[in-house]
Design an enzyme around this catalytic site. Structure first.
Site, short mmCIF file in Angstrom:
data_model
loop_
_atom_site.label_atom_id
_atom_site.label_comp_id
_atom_site.label_asym_id
_atom_site.label_seq_id
_atom_site.Cartn_x
_atom_site.Cartn_y
_atom_site.Cartn_z
N HIS A 58 0.87 -1.10 -0.04
CA HIS A 58 0.17 0.01 0.22
C HIS A 58 0.85 1.08 0.18
CE1 HIS A 58 -3.74 -2.17 1.79
NE2 HIS A 58 -3.30 -2.75 0.86
N GLU A 60 0.96 3.90 1.77
CA GLU A 60 1.48 4.25 3.06
C GLU A 60 2.44 3.39 3.60
OE1 GLU A 60 -3.26 4.98 3.17
OE2 GLU A 60 -1.93 3.34 2.27
N CYS A 88 -6.20 1.98 5.94
CA CYS A 88 -6.89 0.67 6.32
C CYS A 88 -6.03 0.23 7.56
CB CYS A 88 -6.53 -0.59 5.34
SG CYS A 88 -4.84 -1.08 5.07
N CYS A 91 -2.43 -0.29 7.52
CA CYS A 91 -1.38 0.81 7.56
C CYS A 91 -1.74 1.80 8.79
CB CYS A 91 -1.90 1.61 6.29
SG CYS A 91 -1.54 0.78 4.42
#
Length: 158
Positions: A58, A60, A88, A91
């Site tokens: 992801h 992040e 999410c 993260c």
């Protein structure tokens, strides 16, 4: 002074949106993130889950790794993350572990958001660190890129 800070916040979120557009162009879910330290971008990333075949890739997470490398530290105490979408749970947990100071995100994620929409990991009282949160920065623009991406996916466009 507040207007200068707000202008910088918008500038940094625009940088995150540039990253989201890169993901969009690569047929990745269009999430972008930048991490800022002392008003300088020290990390920038976009989702790379499909390209890397890695569910943890992801924006992040990639930005956290870049930022810790940039600072040669596992802690991001005086850093701010700008993310186009609410992080999410994975993260959000990583942001707590990295002890980042603030997170600004554009659009809420009503399905997996872990900064208040579904759960609020980054403000959980039992964890050893809580982040400051600012929601809705360039919300329309951040939400629109996601809407466009999934509309395109449903229609079968390349």
């Amino acid at each position: 002074m507040k207007s200068i800070n707000h202008s910088l916040d918008i500038l940094f979120m625009q940088e995150a949106l540039k990253e989201a557009r890169k993901a969009f162009d690569k047929d990745e879910v269009p999430v972008g993130a930048v991490i800022v330290f002392k008003n300088q971008v020290i990390a920038r990333a976009h989702n790379q889950v499909e390209m890397l075949k890695d569910p943890t890739a992801h924006a992040e997470m990639i930005a956290i790794t870049q930022a810790t490398n940039s600072l040669s530290s596992k802690w991001l105490l005086d850093c701010t993350l700008y993310s186009t979408i609410e992080p999410c749970s994975m993260c959000a947990g990583a942001l707590v572990l990295a002890r980042i100071k603030k997170i600004y995100f554009g659009a809420k994620d009503p399905k997996t958001g872990a900064c208040g929409s579904v759960v609020n990991i980054v403000r959980h009282k039992k964890l050893n660190h809580q982040l400051e949160i600012k929601r809705g920065l360039l919300e329309k623009e951040c939400g629109a890129i996601m809407t466009d991406f999934f509309r395109k996916k449903r229609s079968g466009e390349k």
